[in-house]
Design an enzyme around this catalytic site. Structure first.
Site, PDB file in Angstrom:
ATOM      1  CG  ASN A  44      -1.662   1.254   1.462  1.00  0.00           C
ATOM      2  OD1 ASN A  44      -1.764   2.081   0.556  1.00  0.00           O
ATOM      3  ND2 ASN A  44      -2.207   1.427   2.656  1.00  0.00           N
TER       4      ASN A  44
ATOM      5  CE  LYS B  38      -0.104   3.394   4.762  1.00  0.00           C
ATOM      6  NZ  LYS B  38       0.014   3.557   6.212  1.00  0.00           N
TER       7      LYS B  38
ATOM      8  CG  HIS C 110      -5.777   2.134   5.175  1.00  0.00           C
ATOM      9  ND1 HIS C 110      -5.351   3.082   6.075  1.00  0.00           N
ATOM     10  CD2 HIS C 110      -4.762   1.241   5.050  1.00  0.00           C
ATOM     11  CE1 HIS C 110      -4.123   2.774   6.467  1.00  0.00           C
ATOM     12  NE2 HIS C 110      -3.748   1.667   5.872  1.00  0.00           N
TER      13      HIS C 110
ATOM     14  CD  GLU D 161      -2.872   5.699   6.636  1.00  0.00           C
ATOM     15  OE1 GLU D 161      -2.864   5.712   5.394  1.00  0.00           O
ATOM     16  OE2 GLU D 161      -1.926   5.212   7.308  1.00  0.00           O
TER      17      GLU D 161
ATOM     18  CD  GLU E 109      -3.507  -2.297   7.442  1.00  0.00           C
ATOM     19  OE1 GLU E 109      -2.373  -2.523   7.008  1.00  0.00           O
ATOM     20  OE2 GLU E 109      -4.145  -1.268   7.165  1.00  0.00           O
TER      21      GLU E 109
ATOM     22  N   GLY F 108       2.514   2.383  10.773  1.00  0.00           N
ATOM     23  CA  GLY F 108       3.495   3.449  10.617  1.00  0.00           C
ATOM     24  C   GLY F 108       4.251   3.791  11.881  1.00  0.00           C
TER      25      GLY F 108
ATOM     26  CB  SER G 124       5.095  -1.724  12.076  1.00  0.00           C
ATOM     27  OG  SER G 124       4.764  -0.363  12.300  1.00  0.00           O
TER      28      SER G 124
END
Ligand code: PGA
Length: 250
Positions: free
Chosen positions: A9, A11, A95, A97, A167, A173, A213
């Site tokens: 991904n 991003k 996701h 985010e 996730e 991250g 991660s």
């Protein structure tokens, strides 16, 4: 019986030039894949440039989002028809985010997932708890509720095309990955939820990725867990060497 799926991904990283350079570097080192699948999910602007490079290769193509209508007056959005047209086979939906920064609700995530399926795309639907939720002992009910909400009105015969990505938000991250045991426990809980919804045969067929991660130095022990069927990789998918090592997990 489940073919593991490693997905990058990207991003909001990589211009067209950077994206094609990375894909060329990946393809230069990647032989044919037999017991696993690998895909990249570039930003929308790079999809058309990456598609011809990966066509016929071991790398598949996915997008990071879609709008759940075939076409229409939805300024700034991209439809599932456009994604299949450009060569995507997969699309990430929900996701964290997008849920966080763009206020995507469970209901919208469900519409996106069903739109992806309706247009022949394989949705990778993301679920995961926050740190306060985990600390409060709520991780499992929250995540399994997200799974149920994402799958509303998804019939059993479509489930083999669905990929779930667990996730944990606190692991994305941050360098702070879930332990293989904690990840395995959540994957087992997700699979138990799928079994309740669809029966054990379908639950056994659905791939559940771990994300948050994932790095070259933790992929092997994550993939050794029985219910971890791949990885959704952010930061470590942006360089060829680290993503290759993750694809080549042992
Ligand atoms: P990360 O991102 O690998 O950089 O933690 C994972 C993701 O957000 O899918």
């Amino acid at each position: 019986m489940r073919t593991p799926l490693i997905a990058g991904n990207w991003k909001m990283y990589k211009t067209i030039g950077e994206a094609t350079a990375l894909v060329r570097d990946l393809l230069a080192e990647l032989g044919p894949l037999t017991d696993r699948e690998a895909i990249v999910c570039p930003p929308f602007t790079a999809l058309a440039a990456v598609a011809p490079l990966v066509a016929g290769s071991a790398l598949g193509l996915g997008a990071q989002n879609l709008y759940p209508e075939a076409q229409g007056a939805f300024t700034g959005e991209v439809s599932p028809v456009m994604l299949t047209d450009v060569g995507c086979r997969y699309v990430i939906v929900g996701h964290s985010e997008r849920r966080h920064y763009f206020s995507e609700s469970d209901a919208l995530v469900n519409r996106k997932l069903r739109a992806a399926l309706a247009h022949g795309l394989h949705p990778i639907v993301c679920v995961g708890e926050s740190k306060p939720q985990r600390d409060a002992g709520q991780a499992e009910p929250i995540v399994t509720a997200q799974v149920r909400a994402a799958l509303v009105e998804v019939p059993p015969d479509r489930m083999p095309d669905v990929v779930i990505a667990y996730e944990p938000i606190w692991a994305i991250g941050t360098g702070d990955t879930a332990t293989p045991a904690d990840a395995q426990a959540m994957h087992a809980a997700i699979r138990a939820t799928l079994a309740e919804l669809y029966g054990s045969e379908i639950a056994t067929a659905v791939r559940i990725q771990y994300g948050g991660s994932v790095k070259p130095d933790n992929i092997d022990e994550l993939m050794a867990q029985p219910d971890i069927d791949g990885a959704l990789v952010g930061g470590a998918s942006l360089q060829a060497a680290s993503f290759l090592r993750i694809i080549q997990y042992r």
